[in-house]
Scaffold this active site. Sequence first.
Site, mmCIF file in Angstrom:
data_model
loop_
_atom_site.group_PDB
_atom_site.id
_atom_site.type_symbol
_atom_site.label_atom_id
_atom_site.label_comp_id
_atom_site.label_asym_id
_atom_site.label_seq_id
_atom_site.Cartn_x
_atom_site.Cartn_y
_atom_site.Cartn_z
ATOM 1 N N ARG A 1 -1.380 -0.499 -8.532
ATOM 2 C CA ARG A 1 -2.979 -0.144 -8.317
ATOM 3 C C ARG A 1 -2.747 1.482 -8.210
ATOM 4 O O ARG A 1 -1.925 2.062 -7.544
ATOM 5 C CB ARG A 1 -3.144 -0.785 -6.768
ATOM 6 C CG ARG A 1 -4.545 -0.241 -6.302
ATOM 7 C CD ARG A 1 -4.602 -0.245 -4.829
ATOM 8 N NE ARG A 1 -4.619 -1.585 -4.223
ATOM 9 C CZ ARG A 1 -4.258 -2.115 -2.974
ATOM 10 N NH1 ARG A 1 -3.752 -1.060 -2.245
ATOM 11 N NH2 ARG A 1 -4.520 -3.380 -2.592
ATOM 12 N N ASP B 1 0.953 -1.349 0.049
ATOM 13 C CA ASP B 1 0.055 0.037 -0.131
ATOM 14 C C ASP B 1 0.870 1.093 0.133
ATOM 15 O O ASP B 1 2.023 1.089 0.494
ATOM 16 C CB ASP B 1 -0.872 -0.006 1.231
ATOM 17 C CG ASP B 1 -2.160 -0.930 1.073
ATOM 18 O OD1 ASP B 1 -2.248 -1.645 0.090
ATOM 19 O OD2 ASP B 1 -2.652 -1.343 2.016
#
Length: 318
Positions: A188, A137
């Site tokens: 992402r 992340d």
Amino acid sequence: MAIPLDPTTTYRTVVLGIAGNPAVRRLLTVNGRRLALRFVAGETLADALRVADRLHEEGVFSTLNLLGEMVTAEELARRFKDQILELVDAVADRPWARYVSVKLTALGVDIGEEFAFRQLGEILGRARLRGCFIRIDMEDSAHVDVTLRLYRRLRAEGYDQVGIVLQSYLRRSEQDLESLLPLRPNIRVVKGAYKESPKVAFPSKRQVDENYLKLARRNLGAGNYTAIATHDEGIIAHLKAWTAQAGIGRELFEFQMLYGVRPDLLRALAREGYTARAYVPYGHDWYGYFARRIAERPENLLFVLRGIVRSALRPARV
Ligand code: FAD
């Protein structure tokens, strides 16, 4: 000269500022546990696996995330890594959930870069054995450089089943993407969830949205796998049409959404034949994650305030 902020950015900045106040944190930690369950699978690994299995019955894949951030003690960071190894083992027999998202500050990147690299190396070694994908992340802008450095080192060591995140609110992300392209990165794309200064982040929603499309199209156009992580129906519709027109196969991208935010939309994408994946967080350290979800939408703040008032009015039980 001050850069004017738009209402979306101002709301996020104010809510994240208030959420950092220790008294507010105490109030929400005590009263918010039940409310957080709208966005969090539960506190245990078993809770997360149960949610992933249920989503799978609806055609939706999962990426599991053990909640945690800003760990500054080595022992805690090691324990956190051990729990991730346990998670990687637990999803090994569930192809629909062999995908774990991790935060570097939970693995101890603020303790030391080498320490975090070793922790990540252990996780990626286990993930390789288990056929599991690891997504790192992206956190606040102060951690972007170190995150990109560690990602590059992992790729240089031959770990391929690892991906990274780029945030379209950051002015630097377009440049970061260009420099990552030779690595054929699995990216992402998100808009970004942290409190950032307009010096580093675009202040208007329009710029953030435009940059989102730019980043997603660039990575897809270069033939790299892309996770389109958003609940924005306009962006989703645009990228569905654009990929079809550009002849980009559905095996090159997937849609991702946060658990509890737009389950209807995610299920609809799965029914249309796209890979649709929910980000399923679990664990005790849910406060920061929950605060960011409240900061994304004024309606969520009302939902929390209503919940707190309701529990305050409920007659006390002995
Ligand atoms: P927005 O313009 O914020 O929202 C579009 C619409 O979605 C809204 O109108 C509303 O209908 C709905 N919506 C959005 N958020 C909510 C909410 N909380 N509750 C209810 N409805 C909502 N951010 C990072 O900084 N780093 C990461 O690594 C990261 N990983 C993520 C992984 C996934 C799978 C997803 C989906 C998001 C991730 N994010 C991450 C969060 C992201 O940056 C945004 O904060 C979040 O997705 C909201 O932006 P949006 O793209 O949905 O667009």
